[in-house]
Every structure is written in C-alpha cells, then in structure tokens.
Design a protein around this motif. Structure first.
Motif, PDB file in Angstrom:
ATOM      1  N   LYS A  43       0.556  -0.872  -0.020  1.00  0.00           N
ATOM      2  CA  LYS A  43       0.102   0.191   0.335  1.00  0.00           C
ATOM      3  C   LYS A  43       1.052   1.283   0.373  1.00  0.00           C
ATOM      4  CE  LYS A  43      -3.113   2.171   2.794  1.00  0.00           C
ATOM      5  NZ  LYS A  43      -4.170   2.202   4.605  1.00  0.00           N
ATOM      6  N   GLU A 349      -5.096  -9.160   2.921  1.00  0.00           N
ATOM      7  CA  GLU A 349      -4.006  -9.168   3.250  1.00  0.00           C
ATOM      8  C   GLU A 349      -2.504 -10.075   2.773  1.00  0.00           C
ATOM      9  OE1 GLU A 349      -4.069  -9.181   7.831  1.00  0.00           O
ATOM     10  OE2 GLU A 349      -5.660  -6.839   7.035  1.00  0.00           O
ATOM     11  N   TYR A 356      -2.217  -7.620  -6.578  1.00  0.00           N
ATOM     12  CA  TYR A 356      -3.439  -7.210  -7.184  1.00  0.00           C
ATOM     13  C   TYR A 356      -3.980  -6.061  -7.180  1.00  0.00           C
ATOM     14  CZ  TYR A 356      -7.390  -8.210  -9.725  1.00  0.00           C
ATOM     15  OH  TYR A 356      -8.575  -8.154 -10.961  1.00  0.00           O
ATOM     16  N   LYS A 357      -4.005  -5.394  -5.990  1.00  0.00           N
ATOM     17  CA  LYS A 357      -5.066  -4.284  -5.762  1.00  0.00           C
ATOM     18  C   LYS A 357      -3.415  -2.942  -5.771  1.00  0.00           C
ATOM     19  CE  LYS A 357      -7.257  -1.782  -1.624  1.00  0.00           C
ATOM     20  NZ  LYS A 357      -8.203  -1.381  -3.099  1.00  0.00           N
ATOM     21  N   TYR A 358      -2.596  -3.143  -5.276  1.00  0.00           N
ATOM     22  CA  TYR A 358      -1.159  -2.487  -5.781  1.00  0.00           C
ATOM     23  C   TYR A 358      -0.584  -2.033  -6.256  1.00  0.00           C
ATOM     24  CZ  TYR A 358      -3.276  -1.523  -0.753  1.00  0.00           C
ATOM     25  OH  TYR A 358      -4.332  -1.012   0.003  1.00  0.00           O
ATOM     26  N   LYS A 360       0.133  -3.919  -9.984  1.00  0.00           N
ATOM     27  CA  LYS A 360      -0.905  -5.350 -10.843  1.00  0.00           C
ATOM     28  C   LYS A 360       0.843  -4.512 -12.065  1.00  0.00           C
ATOM     29  CE  LYS A 360      -4.963  -4.723 -11.763  1.00  0.00           C
ATOM     30  NZ  LYS A 360      -5.814  -4.474 -12.741  1.00  0.00           N
ATOM     31  N   GLU A 361       0.939  -4.043 -11.708  1.00  0.00           N
ATOM     32  CA  GLU A 361       1.960  -3.326 -13.007  1.00  0.00           C
ATOM     33  C   GLU A 361       2.924  -2.032 -12.021  1.00  0.00           C
ATOM     34  OE1 GLU A 361       0.878  -2.272 -17.143  1.00  0.00           O
ATOM     35  OE2 GLU A 361      -1.023  -3.416 -16.473  1.00  0.00           O
TER      36      GLU A 361
ATOM     37  N   GLU B 258     -10.200   1.714   2.902  1.00  0.00           N
ATOM     38  CA  GLU B 258      -9.309   2.334   2.491  1.00  0.00           C
ATOM     39  C   GLU B 258     -10.421   3.918   2.093  1.00  0.00           C
ATOM     40  OE1 GLU B 258      -6.572   2.823   0.801  1.00  0.00           O
ATOM     41  OE2 GLU B 258      -7.068   1.390  -0.790  1.00  0.00           O
ATOM     42  N   ARG B 304      -6.607   4.539 -16.925  1.00  0.00           N
ATOM     43  CA  ARG B 304      -5.818   3.874 -15.427  1.00  0.00           C
ATOM     44  C   ARG B 304      -5.796   5.057 -14.671  1.00  0.00           C
ATOM     45  NH1 ARG B 304      -0.440   0.990 -16.912  1.00  0.00           N
ATOM     46  NH2 ARG B 304       0.910   3.359 -17.111  1.00  0.00           N
ATOM     47  N   ASN B 309       1.957   8.493  -3.673  1.00  0.00           N
ATOM     48  CA  ASN B 309       2.008   8.879  -2.614  1.00  0.00           C
ATOM     49  C   ASN B 309       3.222   9.984  -2.084  1.00  0.00           C
ATOM     50  OD1 ASN B 309       4.124   7.562  -2.068  1.00  0.00           O
ATOM     51  ND2 ASN B 309       3.840   5.448  -1.364  1.00  0.00           N
ATOM     52  N   ARG B 315       0.885   3.767  -7.331  1.00  0.00           N
ATOM     53  CA  ARG B 315      -0.132   2.243  -7.523  1.00  0.00           C
ATOM     54  C   ARG B 315      -1.042   3.181  -7.950  1.00  0.00           C
ATOM     55  NH1 ARG B 315      -3.603   1.806  -2.983  1.00  0.00           N
ATOM     56  NH2 ARG B 315      -3.592   3.663  -1.417  1.00  0.00           N
ATOM     57  N   PHE B 316      -1.767   1.778  -8.720  1.00  0.00           N
ATOM     58  CA  PHE B 316      -2.739   2.340  -8.994  1.00  0.00           C
ATOM     59  C   PHE B 316      -4.156   2.212  -7.814  1.00  0.00           C
ATOM     60  CE2 PHE B 316      -1.299  -0.888 -12.491  1.00  0.00           C
ATOM     61  CZ  PHE B 316      -1.207   0.144 -13.933  1.00  0.00           C
ATOM     62  N   GLU B 318      -8.020   1.268  -7.539  1.00  0.00           N
ATOM     63  CA  GLU B 318      -8.382   0.272  -8.151  1.00  0.00           C
ATOM     64  C   GLU B 318      -9.735   0.683  -7.825  1.00  0.00           C
ATOM     65  OE1 GLU B 318      -8.373  -2.568 -10.019  1.00  0.00           O
ATOM     66  OE2 GLU B 318      -5.668  -2.278  -9.369  1.00  0.00           O
ATOM     67  N   LYS B 321     -14.105  -3.024  -5.068  1.00  0.00           N
ATOM     68  CA  LYS B 321     -14.461  -4.563  -5.191  1.00  0.00           C
ATOM     69  C   LYS B 321     -15.201  -5.071  -3.476  1.00  0.00           C
ATOM     70  CE  LYS B 321     -11.693  -5.467  -8.921  1.00  0.00           C
ATOM     71  NZ  LYS B 321     -10.462  -4.336  -8.954  1.00  0.00           N
TER      72      LYS B 321
END
Lengths: 363, 329
Positions: A43, A349, A356-358, A360-361, B258, B304, B309, B315-316, B318, B321
């Motif tokens: 994160k 966690e 995946y969340k933070y 992915k690429e 978040e 996207r 930060n 970071r993405f 998202e 979900k």
C-alpha cells in the motif's frame, strides 16, 4: 503523539529509506510473517523505497489465507443445518471452500452473521435460546484470547446453545516448518506486531537462535516497517541474530500474561492443515477435551469431502519465497479477488491480493 | 406511540389519512394537491431526469437521515449534469411498525431540503410491507431538472485538472461507526448536503466543468475509474492533496478500509480545463476549505487511475470490489 500521521512522516520516511539503501550492501531476503505487513508494504510502496538488495517474501501470517478448503466446507455444512445461526468475523465470508463460500450460503437463506467483535455472539445466543448458535473462531494469537473470553462467558452464563468451530493457529509453528524446508531462502524476518502484543517478543528468540536469522518485530505504519528493515539490514551486515522489538509501544518481552493464561486455560495445541503449506504439527489450537461439549466438531457432524487445491495455484511456493505472485500463471486472470483460487488471493492481506490491488504492474 | 400499520398501505381510509394529514402536510404544493394520477409539469428546453433508491441503515445518523439523503441525492444527480433541479417524485416502502414520529421526522427533513433548494415534490407513492420485509423504510426519489449547461462524462480531455469539493469518506465512515455492531463513539458528521448552490456558483462565474460526479457509493475511486474507463484516459492523483479527516482515517485504519472507497453524500469530483481550475478551486473553497486540486488527466490512453503517495511511490487506485468487510486482525 499522532499514532497515524507521525508514523507516516515524509521526512522521516525518506531518511530511513536513504539509510537502508546506504547500509544495504548485500542481498537480503526478508520474510514479513504477517499479512498486515504485506498489505502495508504494498500500500505504501515500501518495496520501492528500500533499494534493490531487499527482497520481500510474503509469509503465512494471514488467518484468512491459511484456512484450508476443508475447514470452510465444514463451516458451510454447519451453517446450512436447520435452526442454526452461524457467526464469524467478516473476512471469512468470502473465503472459498470446494464449491461455495459462506457469503453464497448466506444468499441461499442461511442465517450467517458477520461479527465485529466475537463477544457479540453471547448476546446472539441469549436472544435466540431456541436456536443453535455456532461461532467460527479463526485467527492467530491475536484473536485467540478473545475466543477464550467468549468460551469463559458462555460457561459462566451456562449457555446451552452456543458452540465453537475452532480454527485458531499459531505463528511459531509455520515459521519453523518453513525454515525446516531446505528450499526456503529467508535471511531475516519482520515479526508480526498484533500477534506479538499477546505472545511477547521472547518467543522469537529461539527461532532467531536456531536458524541464525535476525527478527524485527514492527508496527504496521511505514516508519515502523522501515525502522524494522533498517535493523534487519544492520544485523544482516553485522551477521547478528537478535530479536529487535521496534514496536515497543505495544509489545512487551513476555507479552500479555493475562491473555496467555486465558488461552492456556481453555485451549490445547494441535496439528493444523495450513492452506498452501499442508499439515503443520502444533500449528493450531483447539478446545481442551473437558470443553468438548462446546466443540462443534464433536457436537455436530462436520465430515465433508473436500476437493484438492488447484494444481495451477502456486501459493505454497509464494509463501516459501520461491515465487512471486506474478510468476503464477493464473494470477489476475482466473484467480482474482472476486474469484480467488489460491490462499494468497483470498484475503485483502494475502500476498497475491496485495499485489493485485496495489502493484499489478509497475507504474 | 403511534406506529405505521399494514392498513396504512392498504389504499383505504387509513392510507388516505396518512397521505392527507401527514405527507401532504410536509410536501405542500399546488401540483401535488391536484392529486391526479400523474403530475402535469411545464418545462421548456432540455431536461435531465434521474432516479435513485435509498436503503441506508441506520435511518438517522449524524449529519442527516434517510429523508435528507433521498432528496439531496437526486438533487445532486441532476446538478452533476448541469441541470437546475425542479421536481421530485417520492416512493416510500415502509416496514410495518415504523413509528409516526420517525416517519414525520423523515418527511420534515425532506420538506426542509426541498424548500431550501426550491424543488417541488410533485408526486409519490406509499407502500407498507409486513415486519421483516424491509428495513424500517426505503425511499425512492426521481427528479427532473432543467439543463442550464449540459455537462457530460464524455467531455473529459487530456490535461484536465481533477478537483474535489471537500474531504472524502465522511458519510461512509459515519454510517460504519453508527451501525449497531460497531457502535463507535465519534463526533464525525456526514457530508450529506445539496450541491445545487455550489454548482450554480460555478456557472454564475462562467466555470463550466468538463465533467462532474458526486462520489457516493464506491467513493472517489469508483468515480475516477468510471471516468478513466469510459474515456480511456489515465488519471494521476496526488495523495497528499486528497483531504481525509483524522477521525475518518482512524476508522479506516481500524477496520481496514480505504477512504477512497467509502461513500460521500455531498462531495463531488470535477474535471476542469486547466485554465479554469484555480478559479474553480476558489469557488469550491467558499463552500468547503478542504476542496482541492487532486490530480490531472495525463494521457488519453490506458484507462487507469494512479495514486502517487507523498514518498513518490505510485500505485493503481482500483475500483472498490465486493462487499466492504472489515479485516480480522
């Protein structure tokens, strides 16, 4: 002191990041045992602040990730019985069993409730004397004392309709199991913080000594984690193997003695099948024999035939530090947070879910 | 205490009493009182039409109630496309047993907000369902507004600045904290409010955003991901510019949420041409000092949203979900 902002101070973070990169001369594989650390590292992008010599390995310390299909299948079977209120902590609702989840079972009309505090189950049992109330107890040493409190209250109040599906696990056993695997390449550990509040820092001393690996128990904020990593880098360079308690504001040497006494009063050590890692001797705790009348697995029929884990899933390899989530062929394709196949994608966690969340690429 | 009974939804005398003596008392206007099967309205030019249903628990919370949200929500949806809200319809689904006092409190707050915004509630419907078939009260509102300056999502351009009208995640945090299961003590108030004055203030100053969206369910991350996907654009956000109150942050940390994913009920996101962005920010700040420029559109490809930060790591951000479930440890 501001317990969030002060531990996210930009200048302090840059200083620690610079110090780590300056002092880190050789590659260091650090396993963060706890899923909370994995989550924080991804994160806050800490993996990008520590230089190329630091490689994070995401450990088995997420109670949701390590829950095997068989335990979920048993939970769904219990929850699907007539006249039952099945309760658990929220994250568990979406963990997949062989063919379903508790969330899906709830949508089919079964009374499945997510609790914010385990103690809420006492009131539910009091309010529903004509129903059987089952508490699906999960988690590492962090949550075990609370279950012990619930057991104690249930006994004190003489509740006849409250039962426990116990699936508590311990931290040291899977860590030792991993270290005994010759394929594992771990140089240092970031020790869990919440677990250590209960266990104390002392329990890691034998692990540090036996495997000659430094351990830094750290909080979850960026400054905590970077401070812990700096210590591990220093120990790695100096070849020392001590336990460093970075999270002194909450963790004592002996831990929370009252909580530990409560755990000892009601629970005994048992073997436990960890999702992704297999059966680990002494990896779990269960109710002592004299409380079997509260234990759902003795009171009800929990036998289920579970499907084996997907062969395509490499969670075991990820937990051993031998692969990264990106190395998995089904990562983010078949396996994603809406349809988790492996343990690491199940909880927010877990390592795969965090990637995946933070991340992915790389952006 | 007098409670709503099934017979209050039965179409007979009791229902007539409920409508005439209670509902009409608060939603008093000539169009509604015509009691035709449909409201007959006069509108010239382009109109905007929107509907939404409200099922919030608890129905009364710090900073608002389900009535206030149901009116503000539809007013805001109309404002977001550049319309001046004029008429609302309201549909109540009431659980048998709701007290008259609670219902009256809800009607009163709906009436107050509608009057403040010069909006008429011109038609409606009331159903009463047996105990357990709904959660106290569900409200649907639909609204019609006159387009003042048409604002559409498809108009977002590369280099547009992204602004937000205030701090985020307050409504979602208030609701989480207020639920029985958690019962956190907090002084936090929902941001629930009408956005009409703010949008009209922008227009009066000749500021016409490329796009606007109130960041309700799904929060800031849902709005920006929708924009990024719809327009195939890449949005870069500066995390430091996005204001989150300490209490909101505390609740998020405690439960593993978040703030970007939590609902707002009076905070909106704007995509604005760079040349207008500073002036727009000044206007927004007149209503909420936490308004800020939080990022920009950096490319017209990729679909996207990237969050940078304070330490320079990206970071993405998202889409939120699944069900929002608190973490275990």
């Amino acid at each position: 002191m501001d317990l969030i902002n002060d531990f996210r101070d930009k200048d302090l973070i840059f200083s620690l990041s610079n110090l780590i990169q300056k002092k880190s001369k050789k590659p260091l594989n650090i396993m963060e045992i706890c899923g909370g650390h994995t989550h924080s590292i991804m994160k806050f992008g800490i993996h990008k602040l520590v230089g190329k010599n630091i490689n994070f390995i995401h450990g088995p310390g997420c109670p949701v990730c390590v829950m095997p299909r068989s335990k979920i299948d048993a939970a769904i079977k219990l929850a699907s019985m007539d006249n039952v209120i099945f309760t658990t902590l929220a994250d568990m609702l979406r963990v997949p069993g062989s063919t379903s989840t508790l969330q899906k079972a709830r949508s089919q009309g079964h009374d499945i409730r997510a609790l914010y505090s385990p103690l809420d189950v006492i009131q539910i049992a009091k309010d529903n004397p004509d129903k059987k109330v089952i508490f699906f107890a999960i988690g590492f040493e962090t949550t075990t004392p609370m279950t012990a409190v619930v057991v104690e209250k249930a006994i004190e109040l003489g509740l006849k309709n409250l039962f426990f599906h116990i699936n508590h696990v311990t931290v040291p056993a899977p860590v030792r199991a991993l270290m005994n695997d010759e394929n594992v390449k771990i140089d240092a550990f970031l020790g869990p913080s919440h677990v250590s509040v209960i266990t104390g820092s002392k329990i890691y001393e034998s692990i540090a000594n036996d495997y000659k690996k430094p351990i830094a128990i750290s909080g979850f904020e960026p400054v905590d984690i970077l401070d812990g990593i700096l210590n591990l880098v220093e120990q790695g360079e100096n070849e020392t193997y001590k336990v460093y308690n970075q999270y002194k504001r909450a963790v004592k040497l002996e831990g929370n003695l009252k909580a530990k006494e409560l755990i000892d009063k009601y629970f005994k050590i048992c073997d436990f099948e960890f999702r992704g890692l297999g059966n680990i001797p002494n990896g779990g705790v269960d109710l002592k024999d004299k409380y079997s009348y509260l234990n759902a697995k003795f009171v009800f029929d929990c036998n289920v035939e579970s499907k084996k884990e997907s062969k395509a899933c490499i969670c075991g390899e990820i937990l051993k530090g031998r692969a990264k989530p990106y190395d998995c062929k089904i990562f983010s394709k078949v396996c994603n947070p809406q349809n988790p196949i492996g343990s690491c994608m199940v909880s927010s966690e877990g390592a795969c879910a965090a990637y995946y969340k933070y991340a992915k690429e790389n952006v | 205490m007098k409670n709503i009974l099934l017979s209050h939804g039965g179409g007979g005398e009791e229902m007539n009493e409920l409508i005439n003596e209670l509902i009409f008392k608060y939603f008093d206007n000539e169009i509604l009182k015509e009691t035709n099967d449909s409201a007959i309205l006069k509108i010239d030019g382009e109109i905007a039409f929107s509907t939404d249903s409200y099922v919030v628990t608890p129905i009364f919370f710090s900073g608002g109630d389900i009535g206030k949200i149901s009116v503000c929500g539809t007013i805001n949806d109309l404002c977001m496309v550049g319309a001046k809200p004029l008429y609302l319809s309201v549909g109540f689904i009431i659980e048998e047993g709701l007290s008259f006092d609670e219902f009256e409190k809800i009607l009163s707050s709906m009436s107050k907000i509608a009057k403040e915004n010069d909006v008429k509630i011109v038609c409606g419907d009331t159903k009463v369902v047996p105990k357990g078939k709904c959660d106290k009260i569900f409200i649907n509102t639909s609204g019609i507004g006159k387009i003042i300056h048409k604002i559409e999502t498809k108009n977002i351009k590369n280099r547009a600045k992204i602004l937000i009208s205030g701090d985020i995640a307050r409504h979602g945090s208030v609701i989480v904290a207020a639920r029985d299961e958690i019962n956190l003590e907090s002084d936090l108030k929902s941001d629930c409010r009408s956005l009409k004055d703010i949008v009209m203030a922008l227009f009066e100053n000749n500021i016409y955003p490329q796009a606007m969206r109130d960041a309700t369910r799904g929060g800031l991350s849902a709005v920006l991901n929708e924009w990024a996907n719809f327009n195939k654009i890449e949005i870069l956000l500066n995390e430091e510019s996005i204001k989150v109150q300490d209490e909101v942050m505390g609740i998020c940390e405690l439960l593993g949420f978040e703030p970007y994913d939590l609902a707002n009920e009076g905070t909106f996101v704007l995509a604005i041409d760079e040349k207008d962005s500073k002036k727009a920010l000044e206007i927004l700040k007149n209503f909420n000092e936490n308004a800020s420029i939080i990022g920009e559109v950096i490319s017209d490809k990729n679909s996207r949203v990237i969050l940078k930060n304070p330490y320079g790591v990206k970071r993405f951000l998202e889409y939120p979900k699944g069900e929002l479930l608190p973490r275990i440890c």
